[in-house]
Design an enzyme around this catalytic site. Structure first.
Site, PDB file in Angstrom:
ATOM      1  N   LYS A 182       3.036   4.275  -1.321  1.00 57.57           N
ATOM      2  CA  LYS A 182       3.416   5.331  -2.527  1.00 57.57           C
ATOM      3  C   LYS A 182       4.912   5.848  -2.650  1.00 57.57           C
ATOM      4  O   LYS A 182       4.495   6.418  -1.741  1.00 57.57           O
ATOM      5  CB  LYS A 182       2.032   6.315  -2.193  1.00 57.57           C
ATOM      6  CG  LYS A 182       0.991   5.215  -2.980  1.00 57.57           C
ATOM      7  CD  LYS A 182      -0.245   4.911  -1.599  1.00 57.57           C
ATOM      8  CE  LYS A 182      -1.022   4.243  -1.875  1.00 57.57           C
ATOM      9  NZ  LYS A 182      -1.907   3.968  -0.913  1.00 57.57           N
TER      10      LYS A 182
ATOM     11  N   LYS B 214      -4.157  10.198   4.384  1.00 58.85           N
ATOM     12  CA  LYS B 214      -3.873   9.952   5.956  1.00 58.85           C
ATOM     13  C   LYS B 214      -2.797  11.205   6.319  1.00 58.85           C
ATOM     14  O   LYS B 214      -1.617  11.123   6.140  1.00 58.85           O
ATOM     15  CB  LYS B 214      -3.461   8.341   5.571  1.00 58.85           C
ATOM     16  CG  LYS B 214      -4.433   8.152   5.329  1.00 58.85           C
ATOM     17  CD  LYS B 214      -4.519   7.673   3.229  1.00 58.85           C
ATOM     18  CE  LYS B 214      -4.877   6.510   3.280  1.00 58.85           C
ATOM     19  NZ  LYS B 214      -5.070   6.421   1.308  1.00 58.85           N
TER      20      LYS B 214
ATOM     21  N   ASP C  40      17.153   9.299  -8.554  1.00 57.82           N
ATOM     22  CA  ASP C  40      18.529   9.269  -9.058  1.00 57.82           C
ATOM     23  C   ASP C  40      19.368   9.764  -6.904  1.00 57.82           C
ATOM     24  O   ASP C  40      19.985  10.223  -6.965  1.00 57.82           O
ATOM     25  CB  ASP C  40      18.619  10.568  -9.306  1.00 57.82           C
ATOM     26  CG  ASP C  40      18.735  11.002 -10.677  1.00 57.82           C
ATOM     27  OD1 ASP C  40      18.655   9.366 -10.905  1.00 57.82           O
ATOM     28  OD2 ASP C  40      18.827  11.660 -11.115  1.00 57.82           O
TER      29      ASP C  40
ATOM     30  N   HIS D 263      -9.396  11.570   0.679  1.00 56.56           N
ATOM     31  CA  HIS D 263      -8.237   9.706   0.337  1.00 56.56           C
ATOM     32  C   HIS D 263      -7.345   9.956   1.276  1.00 56.56           C
ATOM     33  O   HIS D 263      -6.033   9.359   1.233  1.00 56.56           O
ATOM     34  CB  HIS D 263      -7.881   9.551  -0.856  1.00 56.56           C
ATOM     35  CG  HIS D 263      -7.038   8.058  -0.670  1.00 56.56           C
ATOM     36  ND1 HIS D 263      -6.120   7.782  -1.085  1.00 56.56           N
ATOM     37  CD2 HIS D 263      -7.878   6.974  -0.818  1.00 56.56           C
ATOM     38  CE1 HIS D 263      -5.578   6.527  -1.027  1.00 56.56           C
ATOM     39  NE2 HIS D 263      -6.686   5.667  -0.807  1.00 56.56           N
TER      40      HIS D 263
ATOM     41  N   HIS E  35       1.037  -1.241  -0.096  1.00 56.29           N
ATOM     42  CA  HIS E  35      -0.091  -0.309  -0.022  1.00 56.29           C
ATOM     43  C   HIS E  35       0.768   1.562  -0.068  1.00 56.29           C
ATOM     44  O   HIS E  35       0.259   2.666  -0.112  1.00 56.29           O
ATOM     45  CB  HIS E  35      -0.762  -0.449   1.659  1.00 56.29           C
ATOM     46  CG  HIS E  35      -1.855   0.909   1.192  1.00 56.29           C
ATOM     47  ND1 HIS E  35      -2.020   2.114   2.055  1.00 56.29           N
ATOM     48  CD2 HIS E  35      -2.937   0.825   0.253  1.00 56.29           C
ATOM     49  CE1 HIS E  35      -3.255   2.622   1.598  1.00 56.29           C
ATOM     50  NE2 HIS E  35      -3.393   1.852   0.306  1.00 56.29           N
TER      51      HIS E  35
ATOM     52  N   ASP F 290      -0.497  19.772  17.682  1.00 60.31           N
ATOM     53  CA  ASP F 290       0.556  21.088  18.328  1.00 60.31           C
ATOM     54  C   ASP F 290       1.161  22.310  17.344  1.00 60.31           C
ATOM     55  O   ASP F 290       1.337  22.800  17.655  1.00 60.31           O
ATOM     56  CB  ASP F 290       1.255  20.655  19.206  1.00 60.31           C
ATOM     57  CG  ASP F 290       1.327  20.416  20.971  1.00 60.31           C
ATOM     58  OD1 ASP F 290      -0.915  20.450  20.960  1.00 60.31           O
ATOM     59  OD2 ASP F 290       1.357  19.873  21.956  1.00 60.31           O
TER      60      ASP F 290
END
Length: 393
Positions: free
Chosen positions: A114, A296, A119, A294, A112, A301
């Site tokens: 991404k 996350k 380089d 979508h 899952h 603070d």
């Protein structure tokens, strides 16, 4: 404990409109190597544009390695495989699907992450798949998500992670010709590019089962003023809910931004079953209804933030391979916080206890039925109450 490295430049990218131009520009500027990992690699305008950029890079003699999930990108080998291989792009499939409709525990073990590393000088980490934001039903457009562009010393653990994953999948797939050579074309330690402290965390099923969850918990336990979490699939275990409850008891403002439009109704209804208890504990809940959330991400603070691919639900915490960047920098946290506040003001609705009291009985029963069904499904996959709580073992 997260290892924070100084000297980074972390750039927040809001949804595909900012992410894909930056990604394509970086791919076109590549000189030596590209690693790309994605759960989804869609056959749409974005997937085709990224594939074309990878082909151009390979034809410039850049070593290009693409790793996609066998479930999320199940059609990748037939749609993009011939084009990429003809140009010299190497690609691997993580746990390719062979029996789509059979319930087996290993089917839930997905890639899952991404991640893109180019380089050894620039990386992209977040929750954005290779898919157009408008590739969704009309009510869900455009997809609302985040990623970060990373430059600086944090490239070292990120690049190590993608190299290790590539080598592991190559071994498991018997792809001898795709194994990494001993010669490393990229610098061992990138030079400082900014002033931000950041850490890179992975979640897997071996040594780092609770790494990202524990980082969230550590930040919440240390909060002094506020906690804001935006998460697409939110069904926390006991430890996480307890941490939020005790934060409110200490006088911390806790706000959660969740989906109002969903692509997984069962999990959505199961999450809503928790609304009453969360609201009673003093936690503010917003549902983003303008389009498909979508994201996350979280801010604590106004000085700590995280962006990544890890949901707060039993499937992500237990089964999927995830990645998050933790940033200890007031400027970055402020930017993310302002973006979340704008989203809540423009496209979200705050829920109250009165909203729940006005729900018809069948709606309440549906929520608790969904919650019980999710727990039953987790149990059927071989994970009991101890896993659900998120306890280490």
């Amino acid at each position: 404990m997260p290892e924070y490295l100084p000297g980074n430049a972390i750039t927040l990218l809001n949804s595909g409109r900012e992410y894909f131009p930056a990604l394509l520009q970086a791919i076109d500027a590549a000189h030596r190597e590209i690693f790309l990992e994605s759960y989804i690699f869609a056959d749409d305008c974005i997937g085709q544009a990224v594939a074309a950029a990878l082909v151009r890079a390979a034809r410039r003699q850049v070593t290009v390695r693409v790793l996609v999930d066998g479930f999320g990108a199940r059609d990748f080998p037939t749609i993009f495989g011939p084009l990429l291989q003809a140009a010299g792009v190497q690609y691997l499939i993580y746990r390719q699907e062979v029996a789509r409709f059979r319930l087996r525990r290993h089917r839930l073990r997905r890639l899952h992450r991404k991640l893109v590393v180019i380089d050894g000088r620039i990386a992209f980490v977040g929750g954005i798949n290779i898919v157009d934001d408008d590739n969704a039903p009309a009510a869900l457009r455009p997809r609302y998500d985040y990623a970060v562009q990373v430059e600086g010393p944090l490239l070292v653990p990120i690049r190590q992670a993608v190299r290790r994953m590539w080598e592991n999948v190559a071994w498991a797939s018997f792809k001898h010709r795709y194994r990494l050579s001993d010669h490393d074309p990229c610098p061992a330690c990138p030079e400082p590019r900014g002033s931000q402290r950041a850490a890179f965390l992975l979640r897997d099923n071996i040594r780092h089962r609770n790494a990202i969850a524990n980082a969230y918990l550590e930040a919440i336990h240390g909060a002094r003023e506020s906690v804001c979490i935006a998460n697409a699939y939110f069904l926390p275990g006991f430890r996480f809910r307890h941490a939020l409850r005790t934060a409110v008891q200490r006088g911390i403002r806790v706000t959660i931004l969740l989906q109002g439009q969903t692509d997984h109704p069962l999990l959505h209804y199961a999450t809503q079953a928790l609304y009453g208890a969360l609201l009673a504990e003093g936690i503010r809940i917003f549902e983003y209804r303008k389009s498909f959330l979508h994201a996350k991400v979280a801010v604590v603070d106004g000085n700590w933030a995280t962006v990544g691919s890890s949901n707060i639900d039993p499937f992500s915490l237990l089964l999927a391979k995830e990645s998050n960047v933790m940033v200890d920098d007031p400027g970055f946290a402020r930017e993310l916080s302002q973006s979340l506040e704008a989203a809540m003001a423009d496209g979200a609705t705050e829920l109250t206890a009165g909203d729940l009291e006005r729900l018809p009985l069948h709606s309440r029963l549906l929520r608790w039925f969904s919650y019980g069904l999710v727990r039953l499904f987790v149990g059927a996959a071989g994970y009991g109450p101890r896993h659900w709580r998120g306890e280490q073992h």
